[in-house]
Write a protein that holds these residues in place. Structure first.
Motif: not given
Length: 155
Positions: A47-56, A85-90, A144-148
């Motif tokens: 969920k966290e990874a997908c939220d960050f992917q969405e916020a990318l 389909s996470l495009t940012f580096p893990l 992710a929204g908070e981080v944004l």
């Protein structure tokens, strides 16, 4: 060493998904989000990874990159990145040296049993390589929204 807002971020260099290597040095001059998660392909981490992917796109619009770090070996990380389909580096911190430097490899307790594990935490690093913001014991929903929002405040 304790890590605090306003102090330089500890250096790191780790192997990451897609055959990449991530390091603090390579990010010099660019702000980024560094988040630590316990285990690839578990419900909270997905969920966290997908939220960050969405916020990318929004984070990218502010010039920010995202890097996720877990203690998993590269193989499960690659599968996890591919599956969602996470495009940012893990990155893989199998030795837990980076987690140790950021204070995220901590004693946890479940059902009265104590063990060492990864604390879910996020660090917003500014363009100078300083820690702008720290979130400890992250609760995934809305994070992710908070981080944004904090990233926008970096200006």
């Amino acid at each position: 060493m304790s890590i605090e807002e306003g102090l330089p971020a500890p250096a790191f260099e780790l192997p990451a998904s897609g055959g990449r290597t991530v390091s603090l040095a390579a990010m010099k001059g660019r702000p980024f989000v560094l988040y630590f998660y316990p285990k690839a392909d578990t419900s909270g981490c997905t969920k966290e990874a997908c939220d960050f992917q969405e916020a990318l796109p929004a984070l990218g619009g502010l010039g920010l990159d995202v890097i996720g770090i877990s203690p998993d070996p590269m193989k499960p990380i690659e599968k996890f990145a591919e599956k969602y389909s996470l495009t940012f580096p893990l990155a893989s911190d199998a030795e837990k040296t980076t987690a140790g430097a950021y204070g995220t490899w901590v004693e946890k307790s479940m059902y009265g049993r104590k063990y060492m594990g990864m604390e879910r935490a996020t660090f917003l690093i500014d363009a100078e390589g300083k820690v702008a913001r720290i979130w400890r014991k992250v609760k995934v929903p809305g994070h992710a929204g908070e981080v944004l929002k904090a990233a926008k405040a970096l200006g």
